[in-house]
Design a protein around this motif. Structure first.
Motif, PDB file in Angstrom:
ATOM      1  N   ALA A  47      10.741  70.206 101.479  1.00  0.00           N
ATOM      2  CA  ALA A  47      10.662  69.094 102.751  1.00  0.00           C
ATOM      3  C   ALA A  47      10.039  69.917 104.043  1.00  0.00           C
ATOM      4  O   ALA A  47       9.098  69.703 104.679  1.00  0.00           O
ATOM      5  N   HIS A  89       6.219  70.475 103.347  1.00  0.00           N
ATOM      6  CA  HIS A  89       5.536  69.242 103.643  1.00  0.00           C
ATOM      7  C   HIS A  89       5.486  69.022 105.237  1.00  0.00           C
ATOM      8  O   HIS A  89       4.426  68.768 105.350  1.00  0.00           O
ATOM      9  N   ARG A  90       6.463  69.377 105.781  1.00  0.00           N
ATOM     10  CA  ARG A  90       6.225  68.856 107.357  1.00  0.00           C
ATOM     11  C   ARG A  90       5.590  69.996 107.848  1.00  0.00           C
ATOM     12  O   ARG A  90       4.704  69.715 108.869  1.00  0.00           O
TER      13      ARG A  90
END
Length: 283
Positions: free
Chosen positions: A188, A191-192
């Motif tokens: 994640a 992704h961020r």
């Protein structure tokens, strides 16, 4: 610039000879560059790291895109690589250009695949059906790679229809072996970091004029993630660049037409000896 200390990246090294640093896209890992590394490691040393937050290079905190450059510089130092050719696919191509801008003395040439210094997409909105079909197609394809019924029933109705144009068994074999595992291992945090960079309107076109080394830019005509037009715009801003756009392929075109892509890379390398054998090494 990044405030994070360098992460010791997981890395796959093959072959020997002049080093080629191979940078994967998002989601991805060093393994997803095998279409390039298997071929190029016959003549070169290929170095395919898992970028921070991808594959085995695990992190437990937020980071920004610039941190990738800190990690990559540390990797080159750890491997005692003074200078290398950099091949980058998608996000990897953006990082390849950033390396050439921030560490110009260490990059001898650029091969930029499905990427852009001002990336623009033409991806339609995704529906829940798209996501469902993609999930089913991916899982079935992992168990029964390149099964034609799955390709026709789910693959062509999934998000793969934007990633590939030619639904060949070869492309689906790569999707099974490399795309799905890499996707599942992408954090994640990664992704961020990418979304943050894209939201801030990433654009390095004007800076490219300072890059003098030879570059090859390859694009897929039907790429919806980073359009061929934005790749062409990048090529036009690079001073010493060849551009090629392949018809009827999309963002994952190295998996659709690997033989042609590798032949074109070989041909470019043959015409750019400085990119893989910088003369100053012998002075």
């Amino acid at each position: 610039m990044s405030h994070h200390p360098a992460l010791q990246l997981a890395v796959q090294i093959q072959g020997s000879g002049y080093p080629i640093l191979c940078l994967h896209g998002h989601p991805g890992s060093g393994s997803s560059m095998s279409v390039f590394t298997r071929h190029l490691s016959d003549r070169f040393q290929t170095i395919a790291p898992d970028l921070r937050g991808y594959g085995q290079s695990r992190v437990s905190e937020e980071f920004e895109m610039a941190t990738h450059l800190v990690d990559l510089e540390a990797l080159l130092n750890r491997l005692h690589i003074r200078r290398c050719l950099v091949l980058g696919w998608s996000l990897g191509g953006i990082l390849a250009m950033e390396l050439a801008l921030t560490l110009p003395e260490r990059v001898s040439g650029l091969i930029l695949v499905a990427t852009a210094a001002r990336p623009r997409g033409s991806h339609p909105p995704m529906s829940w059906q798209d996501n469902l079909h993609t999930g089913i197609a991916s899982l079935v394809n992992r168990v029964y790679p390149s099964w034609q019924w799955n390709i026709d029933t789910f693959g062509k109705r999934s998000l793969y229809r934007y990633l590939i144009q030619q639904h060949t068994t070869v492309a689906y074999r790569y999707l099974a072996d490399e795309a799905l595992p890499a996707y599942l291992q992408t954090s994640a945090y990664a992704h961020r970091a990418l979304n943050q960079a894209l939201r801030s309107g990433y654009n390095r076109l004007e800076a490219l004029a300072t890059i003098q080394i030879p570059a090859l830019v390859l694009a897929g005509e039907c790429d919806r993630h980073i359009t061929a037009q934005s790749s062409l715009e990048t090529a036009q801003h690079l001073r010493n660049c060849q551009f090629k756009c392949y018809p009827q392929v999309a963002h994952l075109f190295p998996w659709e037409i690997p033989t042609q892509v590798l032949a074109d890379i070989d041909q470019w390398i043959a015409t750019q000896p400085d990119a893989v054998c910088p003369s100053h090494l012998f002075q």
